[in-house]
Write an enzyme that holds these catalytic residues in place. Sequence first.
Site, PDB file in Angstrom:
ATOM      1  N   GLU A 183       0.836  -1.105   0.206  1.00 31.20           N
ATOM      2  CA  GLU A 183       0.194  -0.434   0.269  1.00 31.20           C
ATOM      3  C   GLU A 183       0.911   1.317   0.200  1.00 31.20           C
ATOM      4  O   GLU A 183       2.080   1.289  -0.077  1.00 31.20           O
ATOM      5  CB  GLU A 183      -1.014  -0.351   1.290  1.00 31.20           C
ATOM      6  N   GLU A 188      -1.558  11.702   4.131  1.00 34.61           N
ATOM      7  CA  GLU A 188      -2.545  11.548   4.809  1.00 34.61           C
ATOM      8  C   GLU A 188      -2.140  12.324   5.951  1.00 34.61           C
ATOM      9  O   GLU A 188      -1.331  12.585   6.806  1.00 34.61           O
ATOM     10  CB  GLU A 188      -2.541   9.665   5.992  1.00 34.61           C
TER      11      GLU A 188
END
Length: 866
Positions: A183, A188
Amino acid sequence: MKNIKTKSTSLLAMSVVALTFISCKPFEKPFDPDKKGWTLVFSDEFDGQYIDDNKWAFEVNCWGGGNNEAQCYTDRPENAYVEDGVLTIKAIREAYTGPVYNPDDPRYDPSNMNTKSFTSARLRSVSPVEYIDGQPAQFNFENDWKYGRFEIRAKLPSGQGTWPAIWMLPTDWEFGGWAMSGEIDIMEAVNLKSTYVDEETGETKVENRVHGTLHYGRAWPGNVYSGVEYDFGDERINPSDDFHIYSIEWEEGAIRWFVDNHHYATQTQEGWYTHYKDENGVWRSSEMTPAPFNQNFHLIMNLAMGGNWAANVNEGGIDPAINEAELLIDYVRVYQCEKDETGVACGSKGKEGSYTLESGVVEPELPIAADFNADPLVIFDGQLAANWQMAKWDDADGGDEYAIRDGLIDLKFDQTGVMYLYGDQGNTFDATPYGGGEYRFKIRWVDGDATGLKVGFSNTAGSFAHVVLDQQYFGMKGAEGWTDVVIPVSDMLLNAPGFDLTSVDISGKFEQVGGSQLNIQIKDLQMSKGEYVPIETDAYGYELELLTETIGSGFDAYLYHGYGEASTDSLTIIEGVMSGQHNGGGNISIGSTSGHIDLSAFAQGQLNFELRIASFGSAADVLVKMDGGWPNVGDVALSETPTGMPTNNEWHSYSVNVADFVANNNRLDGSGNFELSHVINPFVIEAFGGGDLHVDVRNVTLTRPLHLLSTEFAAGFDGFLYHGYNEPWTDTLTISNGVMNGTHSGGGNISIGSSGAAVDLSSLANADIAFDLRIVNQGSASDVLIKIDSGWPNLGDVALSETSQSMPIDSNWVSYAIPVSQFVANNNRLDGSGVLNLSSVINAFVVEAFGGGDLEVEVRNVRYQF
């Protein structure tokens, strides 16, 4: 698409690897793709009126992202829309119910619903080929890439509990489930503009950091991650106040992160790895190759709320003042290197020292095989066998640590963490041959103030077979020597009634009990074989009499002295009334005469009793307890019950849910975990605060419901269709997703009855028959009868029109609860000759059209309850 656990534990367990960070102001120099040889291969400038479904597909689920997040993802325009050249992803505080899983998830079931407190949106760069409600979706994955520059200009939301993310997942999952195939988190952020305490300086700061991270390794929970934080430096510059450009350059063997074209971090293949099985089932390592980041990935953009990361850091939880939050996307652009498909020739390498080179995670040894027919089954003998891996479920403080070194497992707990040996990719084994054997290991207590250790194993249903070892049991030698621990597996199974031994996935689970810290070491872990005879968990029927006219069979009354005047304590039973007096911390109880008993069948039942206080003394309250042996005690205070505290010398009736005792696990110190399968005293009365107390009790019983139909029929019961005198070939009976649908014509009925001999339901005489019902087609019937049938003419019936809920209308579901006593009173009112015999019931629930008409009806959640 494979079954994956997306973003599970993302950046939660902060001790897996330290996240470094860099503090810089944004670099304003614009990006020139032509200078480096980048070619634009995908873009969305969001200049239209609608979200382009040739580029993006919505995820629709109320799963919580694998992180216990608080939002449902929808495809509604309220949650995602294009306006003035900007894509808005909006989280809205509202109760919303939707499917747990996305339609293309193998676990998707349209009847499996969940409710969350927010709605939001999650888009991925695929377009639907087919998207039919109730059927698996198909997607066009043309919008995915291997290597390139990915650039997103965005303005982020602020506030405690917000969690925007721009990230990438593999399209084909070539190496296995998450995170074996990797991933890539481009950006974020959590809780922008809230406050946090800098761990290095102790200074309180305003949150203005974003994160770039990679996830890789093995399948969850053996996944690892490594990444770098970007601190905007000046607290006056916050990514929630303006748009900024978040980018990665991904080339073969390296990934670089940028904010406003400032290169702040790099990770290379020297710091990542994946462990996977080849076509022959043999475990392989990526061995310093670009794997797993050498396959096609697609883009995802979403706004989550709360969850295991955002809600557990900064100020905690979700700010109750947040009713809406917005992630704004100005554009998405993807470039690939025109002259080099690996991307290496176009990359911005950066000057050494101007960015953080993240070293990644040290690769562990490959899993080894185990012989599941061996006696003993070796789980750990210096190295983990059977593809097991060490993992943890931290309590978000980041303080729990584990290590496998020097031929032992070293576990350091901080507060309430859990460590375990987990089957990779959810692999399980059949432990049935070991169910009557022994679970053994060597252990030494190194340090800590914990009162003990919970140890055992779990299955895929989440059941935990375990025992609690206190420090005296295995810690006498402290750090100076090892203690041999031998536990009968049957003792562990006592604390997990109905445990399915065929699907064990956690072969070793260890949990701190009490205290603040614990450091232990374990080695030589194995299980020996032995035949296991399961304990009967349904031995007491639907009502267990503890005290009626006398003490119930197998039980006795006990008086436990406190620290006060023991000479004045007393306990008598006269004409069904147990009168007890204790001073200074004692109690009176009704307990088993044969040691521990299994009352797990009463988990959804009630403890019923009548009580009056003759003398209250100095007690602050009265506790009712169920006791499995200290510290495994559950208690409920009378003041917390709907009845409340009785006044002196007045009888009051109580009915306390057994689940309340389980929920209130020894609240005095929090170290207990009350297990119904291991009860000594099912009824205890005690003065709260250690005061004196004189109390009388009578009519003490345990009752439990009989679930005739929940998701399926109860054991020993089935659905039946009885034809009437008119066109029986049109009669039907089906059950789907816990709903029984029946059609009958001319006097027939549908029922739930015993699949064998008649059953004794006499202990349910004081219960209610509860159920949900809706009429699909009432036909010519003038009413609907509900019956209990012990064989013609011994029937009891109640018409829906006679109930307080009356007849349902317009195909609506209506919930009913009808006292069984009402059926007994209405003994076959058609001719009055019947006498309903609850001790010999054939059909425990019958639905019939009154007047012999036609009827189509649906019922669900059918149960006898107290």
